[in-house]
Design a protein around this motif. Sequence first.
Motif, short mmCIF file in Angstrom:
data_model
loop_
_atom_site.label_atom_id
_atom_site.label_comp_id
_atom_site.label_asym_id
_atom_site.label_seq_id
_atom_site.Cartn_x
_atom_site.Cartn_y
_atom_site.Cartn_z
N GLY A 1 7.77 -8.10 -22.12
CA GLY A 1 9.10 -8.41 -22.59
C GLY A 1 9.10 -9.62 -23.50
N PRO A 2 10.25 -10.22 -23.72
CA PRO A 2 10.36 -11.33 -24.67
C PRO A 2 9.70 -12.61 -24.16
N THR A 3 9.20 -13.40 -25.13
CA THR A 3 8.66 -14.71 -24.80
C THR A 3 9.80 -15.72 -24.81
N GLY A 4 9.88 -16.53 -23.82
CA GLY A 4 10.96 -17.51 -23.73
C GLY A 4 10.61 -18.55 -22.70
N PRO A 5 11.58 -19.29 -22.24
CA PRO A 5 11.31 -20.35 -21.26
C PRO A 5 10.90 -19.80 -19.90
N LYS A 6 11.31 -18.55 -19.58
CA LYS A 6 10.98 -17.95 -18.29
C LYS A 6 10.48 -16.52 -18.50
N PRO A 7 9.28 -16.35 -19.05
CA PRO A 7 8.79 -14.99 -19.31
C PRO A 7 8.28 -14.32 -18.05
N LYS A 8 8.22 -12.99 -18.12
CA LYS A 8 7.69 -12.20 -17.01
C LYS A 8 6.30 -11.71 -17.38
N LEU A 9 5.34 -11.91 -16.48
CA LEU A 9 3.96 -11.52 -16.73
C LEU A 9 3.72 -10.09 -16.29
N SER A 10 2.59 -9.54 -16.71
CA SER A 10 2.23 -8.17 -16.34
C SER A 10 2.01 -8.02 -14.84
N ALA B 1 3.52 -23.22 -22.31
CA ALA B 1 2.37 -22.87 -23.14
C ALA B 1 2.78 -22.50 -24.57
N SER B 2 3.96 -21.91 -24.75
CA SER B 2 4.36 -21.40 -26.07
C SER B 2 4.96 -22.50 -26.93
N TYR B 3 4.72 -22.41 -28.24
CA TYR B 3 5.32 -23.34 -29.19
C TYR B 3 6.77 -22.90 -29.46
N ASN B 4 7.63 -23.23 -28.52
CA ASN B 4 9.05 -22.88 -28.62
C ASN B 4 9.85 -24.16 -28.46
N PHE B 5 9.53 -25.15 -29.33
CA PHE B 5 10.04 -26.51 -29.16
C PHE B 5 11.57 -26.55 -29.08
N ALA B 6 12.23 -25.94 -30.07
CA ALA B 6 13.69 -26.02 -30.13
C ALA B 6 14.36 -24.91 -29.34
N GLY B 7 13.58 -24.08 -28.66
CA GLY B 7 14.16 -23.01 -27.85
C GLY B 7 14.79 -21.90 -28.68
N ALA C 1 3.23 -27.49 -23.97
CA ALA C 1 4.19 -27.41 -25.07
C ALA C 1 5.58 -27.45 -24.45
N VAL C 2 6.26 -28.57 -24.63
CA VAL C 2 7.57 -28.77 -24.01
C VAL C 2 8.63 -28.07 -24.86
N SER C 3 9.64 -27.53 -24.21
CA SER C 3 10.69 -26.77 -24.89
C SER C 3 12.07 -27.29 -24.52
N ALA C 4 12.97 -27.23 -25.52
CA ALA C 4 14.36 -27.61 -25.27
C ALA C 4 15.11 -26.54 -24.50
N ALA C 5 14.51 -25.36 -24.37
CA ALA C 5 15.16 -24.27 -23.64
C ALA C 5 15.13 -24.49 -22.13
N LEU C 6 14.33 -25.43 -21.66
CA LEU C 6 14.26 -25.76 -20.24
C LEU C 6 15.14 -26.96 -19.94
N THR C 7 15.61 -27.04 -18.72
CA THR C 7 16.38 -28.22 -18.32
C THR C 7 15.43 -29.35 -17.95
N ARG C 8 15.99 -30.54 -17.83
CA ARG C 8 15.17 -31.70 -17.47
C ARG C 8 14.55 -31.51 -16.08
N LYS C 9 15.32 -30.97 -15.14
CA LYS C 9 14.80 -30.77 -13.79
C LYS C 9 13.67 -29.73 -13.78
N GLU C 10 13.82 -28.69 -14.58
CA GLU C 10 12.76 -27.67 -14.66
C GLU C 10 11.48 -28.27 -15.24
N CYS C 11 11.63 -29.15 -16.22
CA CYS C 11 10.46 -29.80 -16.81
C CYS C 11 9.79 -30.74 -15.80
#
Length: 535
Positions: free
Chosen positions: A118-127, A136-142, A506-516
């Motif tokens: 499925g889609p790559t994002g802050p909470k992806p699902k693995l196989s 891990a992903s370069y999704n800085f600005a989410g 690789a830190v992302s803005a799509a995550l909350t501070r608590k999740e980080c």
Amino acid sequence: MSGTASTLEPLFSFVTSSYAALETNFFKIPGSAVVARYVKSSHQNDPGRTLLEVILIIFAVRTLLQSRTRADHSGKHFIQFNEQEIDDLVDEWSPEPLAQPLSAQEKADLASVPVIVGPTGPKPKLSTGKTVTNLASYNFAGLAGNSVIKERAIDTLRKYGLGSCGPPGFYGTQDVHIQLEKDIADFLGTEAAIIYSQAFSTISSVIPAFCKRGDVIVADRGVNFAIQKGLQISRCTVRWYDHNDMESLEQVLESVEKERRKKKGPLTRRFIVTEGIFDHDGAMSDLPKLVELKEKYKYRLILDESVSFGSIGRTGRGLTELYNVPASQVDMLVGSIANGLSSCGGFCAGSSVVVNHQRINGTSFVFSAAMPAMLSVAASEGINILRSTPSILSTLHDNVRAVRAVLDRVDCIAIPSHPASAIIHLTIRWPAPATLQAPPAGASPGKPSNPLSVLPRDAPQFDVELEERLLQDVVDEALAQGVLVTRARRLRGQELVEARPSVRLAVSAALTRKECEKAANVVKTAFVKVLGKRR
């Protein structure tokens, strides 16, 4: 007796006249007098030498006249095989393998690569069916998965289709490509910009488009692999300065000028090549100092902001925004659309002259197919979001500080990355120099490195195999706890300088501070657990 003499007299007369004619014609040849004096002097001093030289001349003439391609039809120098022996030799022959078989460690590395469903994002699902926190992903600005961008991309797909079916210079350019170039130039504050369909090929095409044989490039020893390839292709004279060391850079710039004056060489084009945030370790360049030095010593600056574009500055414009340096003071500003805008490709921004030159001489631009139209629109929409929503970058920077607050206090972790960098490299800090070798005895730590060599003076030594194995255990342990991180992948044996093994976040803005913070604590626990077994 007199009859014999009278019979030979015509022969002697012919020989004499022939010799006289030969001598006359010989002395008409330029330089013949010098040869004649040499032969006369040589014969008087050593008559035997004259005989030897005559024999050598005759042998040389015979060798030249003899056929060198005449085949030996006798067959005495060949081994004769019958048909059965030939068939046996053919059956026994096996070609050299194109590549060596994968080692056990390499097979394990390939098997450990996670597959996202499925889609790559802050909470992806693995196989495996597991949902993980993505560091891990370069999704800085989410921007990956942004609903507005997805809708615009779908509309563009319906209107333009999928591929461009041609390079930009051969009917591959579409109006959305031109619009994206205008958006990037306006966003950064440069005259113009040019887009490439592949991020890796951008900088490795920009450098050889301007830098040719005879030009001088002064480059940081820590530049990424794409820059290294560009330097090799350019065939320039390359001088190296110590990684992210402005004092070393100035020393090298001075030495280049001293060398030119000493050799009275001509003035050539000269360039400084470095990165904004280094992909290998997350260190950040001092852009104001770079601009100061390039103007002082009359160099052009090529700055690769593949990591810093979209992650640094109030709105993601990179180092020029962070340091308040006008983008026009950077001659060639290179960035990654794939990293910064979650699309694909890269760009080079600068003056109109710089951009138009690449349209004719940039190898990747001329020969690679243009990026799909929907990805160009997605990138343009990403720029609009960054411009209109600066809170995204504020969230990203808060998350970076939250992760660093957790990991900076861990004894077994060393962090070479800049505190503002959205990519954070974690290396092993050993309690004792078990895997590190001390500098050689008598070495002077203050002596500068040799600018002719890419290898730094007294480079730290480390056990690559051991550290990569331990770091992979850290990655696996973090994944088991629901956090997706990765080892920084290297092309061992191909890069000019072997970078130290590290775990890259690789830190992302799509995550909350608590999740980080929670994810950082998982990584911390994984390090402590894996390295604790070694103590």
